[in-house]
Motif scaffolding. Structure first.
Motif, PDB file in Angstrom:
ATOM      1  N   ALA A 114       0.869  -1.174   0.000  1.00 30.12           N
ATOM      2  CA  ALA A 114       0.000   0.000   0.000  1.00 30.12           C
ATOM      3  C   ALA A 114       0.904   1.221   0.000  1.00 30.12           C
ATOM      4  O   ALA A 114       1.935   1.236   0.667  1.00 30.12           O
ATOM      5  CB  ALA A 114      -0.895   0.002   1.230  1.00 30.12           C
ATOM      6  N   THR A 115       0.540   2.232  -0.752  1.00 35.40           N
ATOM      7  CA  THR A 115       1.342   3.453  -0.764  1.00 35.40           C
ATOM      8  C   THR A 115       1.206   4.151   0.584  1.00 35.40           C
ATOM      9  O   THR A 115       0.248   3.908   1.331  1.00 35.40           O
ATOM     10  CB  THR A 115       0.888   4.424  -1.870  1.00 35.40           C
ATOM     11  N   GLY A 116       2.131   5.026   0.877  1.00 33.11           N
ATOM     12  CA  GLY A 116       2.085   5.761   2.140  1.00 33.11           C
ATOM     13  C   GLY A 116       0.804   6.555   2.305  1.00 33.11           C
ATOM     14  O   GLY A 116       0.173   6.528   3.367  1.00 33.11           O
ATOM     15  N   THR A 117       0.377   7.225   1.256  1.00 32.46           N
ATOM     16  CA  THR A 117      -0.839   8.027   1.321  1.00 32.46           C
ATOM     17  C   THR A 117      -2.058   7.145   1.533  1.00 32.46           C
ATOM     18  O   THR A 117      -2.889   7.411   2.393  1.00 32.46           O
ATOM     19  CB  THR A 117      -1.019   8.848   0.029  1.00 32.46           C
ATOM     20  N   ALA A 118      -2.155   6.061   0.753  1.00 29.99           N
ATOM     21  CA  ALA A 118      -3.296   5.152   0.881  1.00 29.99           C
ATOM     22  C   ALA A 118      -3.305   4.519   2.262  1.00 29.99           C
ATOM     23  O   ALA A 118      -4.358   4.357   2.880  1.00 29.99           O
ATOM     24  CB  ALA A 118      -3.241   4.074  -0.199  1.00 29.99           C
ATOM     25  N   MET A 119      -2.114   4.155   2.735  1.00 26.96           N
ATOM     26  CA  MET A 119      -2.023   3.519   4.039  1.00 26.96           C
ATOM     27  C   MET A 119      -2.494   4.469   5.133  1.00 26.96           C
ATOM     28  O   MET A 119      -3.257   4.089   6.012  1.00 26.96           O
ATOM     29  CB  MET A 119      -0.594   3.063   4.305  1.00 26.96           C
ATOM     30  N   ARG A 120      -2.057   5.708   5.076  1.00 27.51           N
ATOM     31  CA  ARG A 120      -2.465   6.674   6.093  1.00 27.51           C
ATOM     32  C   ARG A 120      -3.971   6.920   6.042  1.00 27.51           C
ATOM     33  O   ARG A 120      -4.634   6.979   7.071  1.00 27.51           O
ATOM     34  CB  ARG A 120      -1.700   7.982   5.924  1.00 27.51           C
ATOM     35  N   GLN A 121      -4.516   7.058   4.828  1.00 29.44           N
ATOM     36  CA  GLN A 121      -5.957   7.284   4.689  1.00 29.44           C
ATOM     37  C   GLN A 121      -6.747   6.089   5.218  1.00 29.44           C
ATOM     38  O   GLN A 121      -7.692   6.257   5.987  1.00 29.44           O
ATOM     39  CB  GLN A 121      -6.331   7.504   3.219  1.00 29.44           C
ATOM     40  N   ALA A 122      -6.373   4.887   4.796  1.00 34.22           N
ATOM     41  CA  ALA A 122      -7.088   3.687   5.221  1.00 34.22           C
ATOM     42  C   ALA A 122      -6.958   3.485   6.722  1.00 34.22           C
ATOM     43  O   ALA A 122      -7.945   3.169   7.403  1.00 34.22           O
ATOM     44  CB  ALA A 122      -6.573   2.462   4.472  1.00 34.22           C
ATOM     45  N   LEU A 123      -5.757   3.665   7.243  1.00 26.86           N
ATOM     46  CA  LEU A 123      -5.545   3.490   8.680  1.00 26.86           C
ATOM     47  C   LEU A 123      -6.365   4.486   9.489  1.00 26.86           C
ATOM     48  O   LEU A 123      -6.922   4.138  10.530  1.00 26.86           O
ATOM     49  CB  LEU A 123      -4.063   3.622   9.035  1.00 26.86           C
ATOM     50  N   ARG A 124      -6.450   5.709   9.012  1.00 28.93           N
ATOM     51  CA  ARG A 124      -7.222   6.728   9.721  1.00 28.93           C
ATOM     52  C   ARG A 124      -8.693   6.299   9.810  1.00 28.93           C
ATOM     53  O   ARG A 124      -9.305   6.353  10.873  1.00 28.93           O
ATOM     54  CB  ARG A 124      -7.084   8.079   9.019  1.00 28.93           C
ATOM     55  N   VAL A 125      -9.246   5.826   8.703  1.00 34.14           N
ATOM     56  CA  VAL A 125     -10.645   5.412   8.676  1.00 34.14           C
ATOM     57  C   VAL A 125     -10.849   4.161   9.533  1.00 34.14           C
ATOM     58  O   VAL A 125     -11.759   4.098  10.368  1.00 34.14           O
ATOM     59  CB  VAL A 125     -11.100   5.155   7.214  1.00 34.14           C
ATOM     60  N   ILE A 126      -9.999   3.156   9.348  1.00 28.10           N
ATOM     61  CA  ILE A 126     -10.126   1.888  10.070  1.00 28.10           C
ATOM     62  C   ILE A 126      -9.875   2.079  11.555  1.00 28.10           C
ATOM     63  O   ILE A 126     -10.631   1.580  12.400  1.00 28.10           O
ATOM     64  CB  ILE A 126      -9.157   0.835   9.477  1.00 28.10           C
ATOM     65  N   GLU A 127      -8.825   2.804  11.893  1.00 31.04           N
ATOM     66  CA  GLU A 127      -8.484   2.983  13.307  1.00 31.04           C
ATOM     67  C   GLU A 127      -9.534   3.802  14.048  1.00 31.04           C
ATOM     68  O   GLU A 127      -9.799   3.548  15.223  1.00 31.04           O
ATOM     69  CB  GLU A 127      -7.094   3.610  13.442  1.00 31.04           C
ATOM     70  N   ASP A 128     -10.156   4.762  13.371  1.00 33.96           N
ATOM     71  CA  ASP A 128     -11.212   5.542  14.017  1.00 33.96           C
ATOM     72  C   ASP A 128     -12.382   4.638  14.389  1.00 33.96           C
ATOM     73  O   ASP A 128     -12.872   4.679  15.522  1.00 33.96           O
ATOM     74  CB  ASP A 128     -11.682   6.669  13.094  1.00 33.96           C
ATOM     75  N   LEU A 129     -12.809   3.807  13.449  1.00 29.74           N
ATOM     76  CA  LEU A 129     -13.900   2.888  13.728  1.00 29.74           C
ATOM     77  C   LEU A 129     -13.504   1.893  14.821  1.00 29.74           C
ATOM     78  O   LEU A 129     -14.272   1.639  15.747  1.00 29.74           O
ATOM     79  CB  LEU A 129     -14.310   2.145  12.455  1.00 29.74           C
ATOM     80  N   ASP A 130     -12.293   1.337  14.716  1.00 28.09           N
ATOM     81  CA  ASP A 130     -11.823   0.375  15.722  1.00 28.09           C
ATOM     82  C   ASP A 130     -11.744   1.003  17.113  1.00 28.09           C
ATOM     83  O   ASP A 130     -12.103   0.377  18.107  1.00 28.09           O
ATOM     84  CB  ASP A 130     -10.459  -0.198  15.332  1.00 28.09           C
ATOM     85  N   ALA A 131     -11.288   2.247  17.194  1.00 24.75           N
ATOM     86  CA  ALA A 131     -11.157   2.918  18.497  1.00 24.75           C
ATOM     87  C   ALA A 131     -12.520   3.135  19.137  1.00 24.75           C
ATOM     88  O   ALA A 131     -12.694   2.926  20.340  1.00 24.75           O
ATOM     89  CB  ALA A 131     -10.422   4.247  18.328  1.00 24.75           C
ATOM     90  N   ARG A 132     -13.493   3.540  18.325  1.00 30.86           N
ATOM     91  CA  ARG A 132     -14.833   3.754  18.873  1.00 30.86           C
ATOM     92  C   ARG A 132     -15.452   2.435  19.317  1.00 30.86           C
ATOM     93  O   ARG A 132     -16.101   2.369  20.369  1.00 30.86           O
ATOM     94  CB  ARG A 132     -15.718   4.487  17.864  1.00 30.86           C
ATOM     95  N   ALA A 133     -15.228   1.369  18.555  1.00 28.76           N
ATOM     96  CA  ALA A 133     -15.745   0.044  18.941  1.00 28.76           C
ATOM     97  C   ALA A 133     -15.046  -0.441  20.213  1.00 28.76           C
ATOM     98  O   ALA A 133     -15.685  -1.016  21.103  1.00 28.76           O
ATOM     99  CB  ALA A 133     -15.548  -0.950  17.802  1.00 28.76           C
ATOM    100  N   MET A 134     -13.744  -0.208  20.318  1.00 25.62           N
ATOM    101  CA  MET A 134     -13.000  -0.625  21.500  1.00 25.62           C
ATOM    102  C   MET A 134     -13.508   0.115  22.737  1.00 25.62           C
ATOM    103  O   MET A 134     -13.643  -0.471  23.807  1.00 25.62           O
ATOM    104  CB  MET A 134     -11.502  -0.364  21.306  1.00 25.62           C
ATOM    105  N   HIS A 135     -13.815   1.383  22.589  1.00 25.77           N
ATOM    106  CA  HIS A 135     -14.328   2.177  23.708  1.00 25.77           C
ATOM    107  C   HIS A 135     -15.608   1.551  24.273  1.00 25.77           C
ATOM    108  O   HIS A 135     -15.776   1.438  25.486  1.00 25.77           O
ATOM    109  CB  HIS A 135     -14.570   3.622  23.261  1.00 25.77           C
ATOM    110  N   VAL A 136     -16.507   1.143  23.391  1.00 29.28           N
ATOM    111  CA  VAL A 136     -17.750   0.519  23.833  1.00 29.28           C
ATOM    112  C   VAL A 136     -17.463  -0.829  24.482  1.00 29.28           C
ATOM    113  O   VAL A 136     -17.998  -1.154  25.544  1.00 29.28           O
ATOM    114  CB  VAL A 136     -18.720   0.346  22.637  1.00 29.28           C
TER     115      VAL A 136
END
Length: 173
Positions: A114-136
């Motif tokens: 994955a390119t650096g830009t794609a990786m950062r974009q995907a990680l931002r989206v995935i990690e945001d969802l994962d963090a909110r799910a982890m909080h619950v």
């Protein structure tokens, strides 16, 4: 006068008997619907399709684990044909989400990243969802977490059994 939404199966004049199996399955369906919508929003934010998002996740996970991925492994992980994988990788390379690199261990091989830009974009989206799910999830008592895990594992077995039953039906047809 207040308006109350009933989620149980009991009538309003009967004493509520608690949560039923139907309530649990309906909640699971609502979760699956919400998760599918979140995946769609993630794909839209990245400007890619479902298999492309799955491919990026495979590549990102491999990079974090210190592994490399070639097209054959990607096809196996996504359970798609070699031709579909080739078309998918071509689209991801053209869109700037994936890069091809020569495999240092095989002159004819190609490693996908994955390119650096794609990786950062995907990680931002995935990690945001994962963090909110982890909080619950973190707010559940340990014994309730165990019940949820056991339930979901059993549901996976049920769904897998349906898949194998469908395969058997197709073979007989």
């Amino acid at each position: 006068m207040t308006t109350e939404v009933m989620t149980g199966t009991a009538g309003f004049w009967y004493e509520d008997s608690g949560v039923s199996a139907v309530d649990v399955l309906n909640a699971l369906r609502r979760y699956r619907t919400a998760e599918s919508a979140a995946q769609r929003r993630a794909r839209e934010a990245l400007g890619i399709g479902e298999n492309a998002l799955l491919a990026l996740r495979v590549l990102i996970d491999a990079e974090h684990a210190g592994r490399t991925v070639n097209a054959k492994e990607l096809a196996e992980r996504l359970e798609i044909t070699a031709a579909s994988t080739s078309a998918l990788v071509d689209r991801l390379v053209r869109s700037g989400h994936v890069e091809r690199h020569a495999d240092p261990n095989d002159r004819r091989g190609v490693i996908l990243t994955a390119t650096g830009t794609a990786m950062r974009q995907a990680l931002r989206v995935i990690e945001d969802l994962d963090a909110r799910a982890m909080h619950v999830t973190e707010h559940l008592p340990a014994d309730e977490m165990a019940v949820v895990v056991d339930f979901l594992d059993e549901m996976v077995r049920v769904v897998d059994d349906v898949d194998s039953g469908a395969d058997e039906f197709r073979r007989r047809a």
